[in-house]
Design an enzyme around this catalytic site. Structure first.
Site, PDB file in Angstrom:
ATOM      1  N   CYS A 189       0.866  -1.077  -0.028  1.00 24.93           N
ATOM      2  CA  CYS A 189       0.163  -0.124   0.027  1.00 24.93           C
ATOM      3  C   CYS A 189       0.925   1.245   0.024  1.00 24.93           C
ATOM      4  CB  CYS A 189      -0.906   0.131   1.308  1.00 24.93           C
ATOM      5  SG  CYS A 189      -0.285  -0.068   2.666  1.00 24.93           S
ATOM      6  N   CYS A 200      -3.005   5.187   5.824  1.00 22.17           N
ATOM      7  CA  CYS A 200      -4.443   5.404   6.080  1.00 22.17           C
ATOM      8  C   CYS A 200      -4.719   5.796   7.488  1.00 22.17           C
ATOM      9  CB  CYS A 200      -4.785   3.926   5.661  1.00 22.17           C
ATOM     10  SG  CYS A 200      -4.508   2.887   6.837  1.00 22.17           S
ATOM     11  N   ASP A 237       2.269   2.694   2.411  1.00 24.97           N
ATOM     12  CA  ASP A 237       2.048   3.435   3.851  1.00 24.97           C
ATOM     13  C   ASP A 237       3.594   3.456   4.596  1.00 24.97           C
ATOM     14  OD1 ASP A 237      -0.202   4.118   3.036  1.00 24.97           O
ATOM     15  OD2 ASP A 237      -1.296   2.852   4.253  1.00 24.97           O
ATOM     16  N   CYS A 287      -2.866  -2.738   9.430  1.00 29.89           N
ATOM     17  CA  CYS A 287      -2.360  -1.397   9.677  1.00 29.89           C
ATOM     18  C   CYS A 287      -1.742  -1.448  11.002  1.00 29.89           C
ATOM     19  CB  CYS A 287      -3.472  -0.343   9.496  1.00 29.89           C
ATOM     20  SG  CYS A 287      -4.307  -0.520   8.024  1.00 29.89           S
TER      21      CYS A 287
HETATM   22 FE1  FES Z   1      -1.765   0.098   4.282  1.00 31.48          FE
HETATM   23 FE2  FES Z   1      -3.366   0.833   6.259  1.00 31.48          FE
HETATM   24  S1  FES Z   1      -4.108   0.491   3.936  1.00 31.48           S
HETATM   25  S2  FES Z   1      -1.292   0.552   6.204  1.00 31.48           S
END
Ligand code: FES
Length: 140
Positions: free
Chosen positions: A34, A59, A36, A103
């Protein structure tokens, strides 16, 4: 409601955001899928975490988990902080939707990575505490 009140609170009003100058340990982890990224800064005096700050580019659930994780380790000893699990983080937030559980893993890993960095700086061989982060299946 998909998210608990606690998640919404920590997402809209995250605690301990920022950086620590001259931090004693810095950890950065990312979720390859993702994209992040979570960064944790620790100030450690006599084995106790006296200050902790984070920066999360990610997110809402990642922000909420990092915020509560910093609150959970502040004032704690290194040993106690090493026991911080993503499960404890999720419980402290009164739960997360299943697709967002990964997450919270990021928060656990970021904390452990910062503690490893602290050990490294102290010249103590860090136990390889940072493992693989599970694949993020439901990103954004
Ligand atoms: Fe990837 Fe939350 S969507 S860490």
């Amino acid at each position: 409601m998909l998210y608990s009140e606690k998640v919404m609170d920590h997402f809209s009003n995250p605690r301990n955001v920022g950086e620590i100058e001259n931090a004693d340990g810095i950890g950065e982890v990312g979720n390859a899928k993702c994209g992040d990224i979570m960064k944790m800064y620790l100030k450690i005096d006599d084995g106790v975490i006296t200050d902790v700050k984070f920066k999360t580019f990610g997110c809402g659930a990642a922000i909420a988990t990092s915020s509560i994780a910093t609150e959970m380790v502040k004032g704690k000893t290194i040993d106690e902080a090493l026991k911080l699990t993503n499960k404890a983080v999720v419980e402290a937030l009164d739960g997360l939707p299943p697709v967002k559980l990964h997450c919270s893993v990021l928060a656990e890993q970021a904390m452990k990575s910062a503690l490893s960095d602290y050990y490294r700086r102290q010249g103590i061989d860090p136990v390889p505490i940072v493992g693989e982060i599970g694949e993020c299946e439901a990103c954004h």
